[in-house]
Design an enzyme around this catalytic site. Structure first.
Site: not given
Ligand SMILES: NC(=O)c1ccc[n+]([C@@H]2O[C@H](COP(=O)([O-])OP(=O)(O)OC[C@H]3O[C@@H](n4cnc5c(N)ncnc54)[C@H](OP(=O)(O)O)[C@@H]3O)[C@@H](O)[C@H]2O)c1
Length: 276
Positions: A140, A153
């Site tokens: 990501s 995260y």
């Protein structure tokens, strides 16, 4: 004639994993679209039937040792090889660091990090024997820079980045490549599936305003989100390339953020992110 290439994709029930499974099958890969709940594979199966695509739906929960080992064994029994592994399964945990329960963080790591490790370790012996293969890890933009209300995260994706860089050195001599895909904002179920730390949901949390503001910002940024098909096309380019790169960004937003991070000092980048 060389044998049909075999791909295994985790988290194929929706979003990016779903599109990756479709594009790989449409481009000739015998594709094992794995998911923790195979009932969610009905749509993929019906497209496969209509278009006569080589897609098999197999149960694989990346947090479960037995499920992972069984799924990989099923693929090897049927297809005798694995050319591509796409580690895509994952979810987001949102909440201020101080509010995160240790169990909430452990669950986040169990899927995003240990799940990826578990699946990769299950597949590597076959790739090593073949002396070929490509492991695609869906990271990501959050694997390149931090932002508020996302420490758990973000840290899982930083872990995926570091792990992938190290692993690439180890497996290259066996003809195996490791690729990181770094999507920006992508319109999938990701944001509706985000887990929010219980404590951050409480108005008593010192951070509840900040978490709310982050939710609103994410909602705004989502209006310009890219499609999961874009990520799937980039994965296809990587796995069909003779010499794949270590990193691919997917989305104009993430390209700009990564470029800014390269050009700016940490302090400049921090202040730009604060404004965003
Ligand atoms: N969307 C974005 O903006 C974005 C940006 C950057 C990176 N990513 C990354 O892209 C990947 C895919 O996310 P997405 O955007 O496509 O979201 P999504 O539509 O919510 O898909 C997530 C997938 O992961 C699966 N999953 C979750 N836990 C699992 C487990 N224990 N075992 C197997 N599968 C599991 C989900 O299965 P169920 O259907 O069973 O829940 C679902 O298929 C994630 O790694 C995410 O971090 C997304």
């Amino acid at each position: 004639m060389s044998p049909q290439k075999v791909a295994v994709v985790t988290g194929s029930s929706s979003g990016i994993g779903y599109e990756i499974s479709l594009i790989l099958a449409r481009n000739g890969f015998l594709t094992y679209a794995t998911m923790r709940n195979p009932e969610k594979g009905a749509n993929l199966k019906s497209i496969a039937e209509k278009e006569k695509l080589p897609i098999r739906v197999v149960q694989l929960d990346v947090t479960d040792d037995n499920s992972t080992a069984k799924a990989v064994q099923t693929v090897l029994n049927e297809a005798d090889r694995i050319d591509v592994l796409v580690n895509n399964a994952g979810y987001g945990l949102m909440g201020a660091f101080e509010d995160l329960a240790i169990d909430e963080i452990k669950s986040q790591y169990e899927t995003n990090v240990f799940g990826l490790i578990r699946t990769t370790q299950a597949v590597l012996p076959a790739m090593r024997r073949q002396r070929s293969g490509i492991i695609v890890n869906i990271s990501s933009g959050a694997g390149r820079f931090g932002y508020p209300a996302a420490s758990a995260y973000v840290s899982t994706k930083f872990a995926v980045e570091g792990l992938s860089e190290s692993l690439s050195f180890e497996v290259e001599p066996f003809g195996i490549r490791v690729v990181l895909i770094e999507p920006g904002m992508i319109s999938t179920n990701f944001f509706s599936s985000v887990a929010i730390a219980k404590k951050s949901l409480s108005p008593d949390s010192a951070y509840s305003q900040m978490v709310k503001a982050m939710e609103e910002t994410a909602g705004k940024l989502m209006q310009n989100a890219s499609s999961p098909e874009l990520v799937a096309r980039i994965v296809l380019d990587a796995v069909t390339s003779k010499d794949p790169k270590l990193r691919y960004q997917a989305g104009k937003d993430v390209e700009q953020w990564v470029e800014s991070k390269k050009k700016m000092s940490d302090e400049e980048f921090h202040s730009m992110m604060k404004q965003t």
